[in-house]
Design a protein around this motif. Sequence first.
Motif, PDB file in Angstrom:
ATOM      1  N   MET A   1       0.851  -1.171   0.000  1.00  0.00           N
ATOM      2  CA  MET A   1       0.000   0.000   0.000  1.00  0.00           C
ATOM      3  C   MET A   1       0.899   1.237   0.000  1.00  0.00           C
ATOM      4  N   LEU A   2       0.582   2.183  -0.867  1.00  0.00           N
ATOM      5  CA  LEU A   2       1.347   3.416  -0.961  1.00  0.00           C
ATOM      6  C   LEU A   2       0.545   4.566  -0.368  1.00  0.00           C
ATOM      7  N   ALA A   3       1.224   5.418   0.369  1.00  0.00           N
ATOM      8  CA  ALA A   3       0.601   6.587   0.980  1.00  0.00           C
ATOM      9  C   ALA A   3       1.582   7.747   0.907  1.00  0.00           C
ATOM     10  N   ALA A   4       1.079   8.948   1.164  1.00  0.00           N
ATOM     11  CA  ALA A   4       1.930  10.137   1.151  1.00  0.00           C
ATOM     12  C   ALA A   4       1.402  11.132   2.163  1.00  0.00           C
ATOM     13  N   GLY A   5       2.314  11.962   2.661  1.00  0.00           N
ATOM     14  CA  GLY A   5       1.932  12.970   3.632  1.00  0.00           C
ATOM     15  C   GLY A   5       3.005  14.027   3.776  1.00  0.00           C
TER      16      GLY A   5
ATOM     17  N   THR B   1      11.305   8.187   3.471  1.00  0.00           N
ATOM     18  CA  THR B   1      10.149   7.321   3.265  1.00  0.00           C
ATOM     19  C   THR B   1      10.072   6.354   4.438  1.00  0.00           C
ATOM     20  N   VAL B   2       8.867   6.148   4.941  1.00  0.00           N
ATOM     21  CA  VAL B   2       8.657   5.278   6.093  1.00  0.00           C
ATOM     22  C   VAL B   2       8.007   3.984   5.606  1.00  0.00           C
ATOM     23  N   ARG B   3       8.536   2.869   6.071  1.00  0.00           N
ATOM     24  CA  ARG B   3       7.992   1.557   5.698  1.00  0.00           C
ATOM     25  C   ARG B   3       7.650   0.779   6.961  1.00  0.00           C
ATOM     26  N   TYR B   4       6.441   0.183   6.970  1.00  0.00           N
ATOM     27  CA  TYR B   4       6.016  -0.632   8.109  1.00  0.00           C
ATOM     28  C   TYR B   4       4.891  -1.547   7.666  1.00  0.00           C
ATOM     29  N   LEU B   5       4.508  -2.450   8.548  1.00  0.00           N
ATOM     30  CA  LEU B   5       3.436  -3.398   8.238  1.00  0.00           C
ATOM     31  C   LEU B   5       2.124  -2.949   8.863  1.00  0.00           C
TER      32      LEU B   5
ATOM     33  N   PRO C   1       2.733  -4.778   3.749  1.00  0.00           N
ATOM     34  CA  PRO C   1       3.667  -3.646   3.741  1.00  0.00           C
ATOM     35  C   PRO C   1       2.982  -2.335   3.354  1.00  0.00           C
ATOM     36  N   LYS C   2       3.371  -1.279   4.056  1.00  0.00           N
ATOM     37  CA  LYS C   2       2.895   0.063   3.754  1.00  0.00           C
ATOM     38  C   LYS C   2       4.119   0.950   3.588  1.00  0.00           C
TER      39      LYS C   2
END
Length: 145
Positions: free
Chosen positions: A1-5, A68-72, A77-78
């Motif tokens: 999943m991709l997100a942005a902020g 970029t932050v990566r976590y579950l 994965p996000k």
Amino acid sequence: MLAAGCVLWRRAERSGELEICLVHRPRYDDWSHPKGKLKRGESAPAAARREVLEETGHHCIPGAPLPTVRYLVDGRPKEVFYWAAEATGGTFVPGSEVDRMCWLSPAAARARLTQDRDRDVLDALLTTLPDGRPDHPGRTSTSGG
């Protein structure tokens, strides 16, 4: 999943001190930076600006990219892309996704953030600002939140 902020920031009107915007999401009962999922065909920078406006009611000028932050999330994965962004004005209206928003000193924002990964992104913002001086635990701060 991709997100942005964005790590949304401004200068306090009277003092000129740096303030960081945090949002409270009742669904998770957490304090974080404004962010959200990319829509189909949407670029990450466009999603970041849209999410800031939707969650805070503020327009912004995105600046330097942040880590970029990566976590579950539920074992999946996000990946969240972040930018430093200066607020250019707006008005917050509480909603079901975000019910509270606040502007805090960097030290107070660091203390209020729920996730360590959000503190890391805040620290990265502070190193990108010309006069950004991170307030880490152990330093004395007179600012409250």
